[in-house]
Design an enzyme around this catalytic site. Structure first.
Site, PDB file in Angstrom:
ATOM      1  CG  ASP A 194      -1.989   1.057   1.182  1.00 28.65           C
ATOM      2  OD1 ASP A 194      -2.206   1.652   0.107  1.00 28.65           O
ATOM      3  OD2 ASP A 194      -2.622   1.314   2.228  1.00 28.65           O
ATOM      4  CG  LEU A 195       5.425   2.456  -1.399  1.00 33.89           C
ATOM      5  CD1 LEU A 195       5.805   2.495   0.066  1.00 33.89           C
ATOM      6  CD2 LEU A 195       6.551   1.869  -2.230  1.00 33.89           C
TER       7      LEU A 195
END
Ligand code: ADP
Length: 286
Positions: A194-195
């Protein structure tokens, strides 16, 4: 924050708490800085039904990344529930705005994380993306994993929530046919998962930290896709990353296909403002 929780934290820390202040920037939980006379700590609180499980999988993901010795994560000190409110207590990272060289280090260290491989795609346990369930059921091929554990469940959820119509959702076999030629020679590597720009910190001394992960083994370009979804990181991040992994003629298309997952998640979490972009990606590729 109520007195009981404060004293519970103080018992865990074996220090008295001298200050509590709100930290902004998260989407899902309330966040605080906890000050004792000698230290700062970071605390997340969430009273919703899945919160304890969410925090357990976040703690697990932070530890999983930590054990690769590739990029730092804050040390988790406690993960528990106090009077129906789940909490996650960890080391506080005093951060600063990133410089070019910090982005470069973040890119290099993410590339090292992406060299940590596994036999299968997925993970031996499920986790969350935002507060939505994310299934990590393991598969031998990336096509099967991405289809059945990523796109299909979010498309289904969007239909259930009346955010997409049947007509707007392509049939699974059509998606599969389009993805086959794009998904060649893909290895399972450890992803943050979930960068976006709120999920890394650069500490005062320039050390990159990953926070709030949704880890699993998948195609490394998934993290790059998320990093580019809302404007992108500094160019020095991508230059450093690509000194380890080259792009190929299908990278741009795959990045949009991976962004589709996150757009579907945003549609399901935050509603119709993401409908237009989801539908245009669905039309473009399927
Ligand atoms: P949420 O799960 O609600 O999205 P985050 O984990 O992203 O919450 O945390 C919210 C914000 O708090 C982050 O954007 C970051 O700025 C800050 N933060 C997160 N973890 C730490 C930490 N260990 N130390 C200091 N600040 C942190």
């Amino acid at each position: 924050m109520n007195h009981g929780l404060k004293s519970c934290l103080s018992t865990i820390l074996k220090e008295s708490i001298v200050g509590v202040s709100s930290v902004h920037g998260g989407d899902i939980s309330k966040a605080y800085r906890i000050d004792t006379s000698n230290n700062f700590y970071f605390l997340k609180l969430n009273g919703t039904i899945n919160a304890e499980k969410m925090f357990q999988s976040e703690a697990y993901g932070l530890q999983w990344i930590h054990e690769t010795n590739t990029i730092k994560t804050p040390k988790v000190l406690a993960c528990d529930t106090f009077e129906d409110t789940a909490f996650l207590l960890m080391e506080f990272i005093e951060s600063k705005p990133p410089l070019t060289k910090d982005f470069k280090n973040l890119g290099l260290q993410l590339a090292e994380l992406h060299k940590c491989t596994s036999k299968d795609f997925g993970l031996h346990q499920d986790n969350f993306i935002g507060n939505l369930a994310q299934s990590n059921t393991q598969h031998k091929t990336w096509l099967d994993f991405y289809m059945h554990e990523r796109l299909a469940p979010q498309l289904e959820l969007a239909k259930q929530k009346h955010l997409l119509t049947n007509g707007e959702c392509p049939p699974i076999h059509k998606i599969e046919d389009s993805l086959k030629s794009l998904f060649t020679d893909i290895k399972p590597v450890l992803l943050h998962g979930d960068l976006w720009s709120g999920n890394y910190l650069i500490s005062k001394d320039g050390t990159p930290y990953l926070i709030d992960p949704a880890v699993y083994y998948g195609h490394r370009e998934v993290d790059i896709a998320m990093s580019k979804l809302f404007g992108g990181f500094d160019i020095s991040f991508y230059n450093a990353y690509e000194s380890n992994f080259k792009r190929d003629e299908n990278t741009s298309a795959r990045i949009e296909i991976y962004q589709l997952y996150y757009l579907l998640v945003h549609l399901n979490l935050f509603g119709r403002s993401y409908h237009g972009s989801v539908v245009s990606f669905l039309k473009k590729y399927f």
